[in-house]
Write a protein that holds these residues in place. Structure first.
Motif, short mmCIF file in Angstrom:
data_model
loop_
_atom_site.label_atom_id
_atom_site.label_comp_id
_atom_site.label_asym_id
_atom_site.label_seq_id
_atom_site.Cartn_x
_atom_site.Cartn_y
_atom_site.Cartn_z
N ASN A 19 54.67 40.16 45.70
CA ASN A 19 53.95 41.36 45.27
C ASN A 19 52.89 41.82 46.27
N THR A 21 50.60 40.28 47.78
CA THR A 21 49.27 39.72 47.62
C THR A 21 48.94 38.89 48.85
N SER A 24 46.31 34.28 46.61
CA SER A 24 46.72 33.93 45.25
C SER A 24 45.80 32.81 44.76
N TYR A 42 47.67 32.59 39.47
CA TYR A 42 47.21 33.95 39.21
C TYR A 42 47.42 34.79 40.46
N THR A 43 48.05 35.94 40.30
CA THR A 43 48.09 36.90 41.41
C THR A 43 47.08 38.00 41.16
N SER A 44 46.60 38.11 39.93
CA SER A 44 45.58 39.11 39.59
C SER A 44 44.19 38.51 39.78
N LYS A 45 43.47 39.04 40.75
CA LYS A 45 42.11 38.59 41.00
C LYS A 45 41.24 38.85 39.78
N ASP A 46 41.46 39.97 39.12
CA ASP A 46 40.66 40.35 37.96
C ASP A 46 40.81 39.31 36.83
N GLU A 47 42.04 38.90 36.54
CA GLU A 47 42.28 37.88 35.51
C GLU A 47 41.61 36.56 35.88
#
Length: 168
Positions: A19, A21, A24, A42-47
């Motif tokens: 994705n 990124t 990770s 997690y690939t979402s930094k926000d999560e």
């Protein structure tokens, strides 16, 4: 018989992945005897920030500890009640890509990194990273536990950044 206790460890890998990124993240749960009991990528930094800050409930932060505060790193969740938005922020996480790349590796952002080579650090920079953050291979290893927090602290320190840029 007392209930088991666990140790929770967090980390990051700086390598182009799925994705598109560049960084990770991982959370891990270890039992008292050092056995890995659970892992989440997690690939979402926000999560990831919401878990690290204790803002979100998570099996990797069941006591909702603010790990940013505990480790003296700027980060957390900004809540804008007017437009009902919750945004994770951590300038250090935003800068991690810079230790690997000389420039942002994708289209859309014109920003310089700190690496002496375009797509990976110089050999001396890689040796420094391996020794300082206890990793063997930047492409595959996650910088974890206390090394992760040391890295986040370092990438926010202007003296560390200037010294890193000139490791030859």
């Amino acid at each position: 018989m007392k209930p088991p206790t666990y140790r929770y460890v967090f980390g990051a890998r700086i390598s182009a992945g799925v994705n598109s990124t560049v960084v990770s993240f991982v959370a891990m749960k270890y039992s008292d005897d050092g056995i890995l009991r659970a892992k989440r990528f997690y690939t979402s930094k926000d999560e990831f920030i919401k878990v690290l800050s204790g803002y979100w409930p998570s099996p990797f932060n069941p006591n909702k500890i603010d790990h940013f505060k505990e480790n003296h790193v700027i980060g957390g969740v900004f809540v804008n009640d007017t437009i009902r938005v919750e945004v994770g922020y951590c300038p250090s996480l935003d800068s991690l890509w810079k230790i690997r790349y000389s420039d942002w590796p994708f289209h859309g952002k014109n920003e310089a990194g700190w690496s002496l080579n375009k797509m990976r650090p110089s050999l001396k920079q890689e040796e420094y990273l391996a020794k300082r953050y206890n990793i063997k291979q930047l492409d595959f290893d996650y910088i974890v536990d206390t090394s992760f927090w040391k890295l986040l602290y370092d990438v926010s320190d202007s003296t560390w950044i200037e010294n890193y840029k000139f490791i030859q």
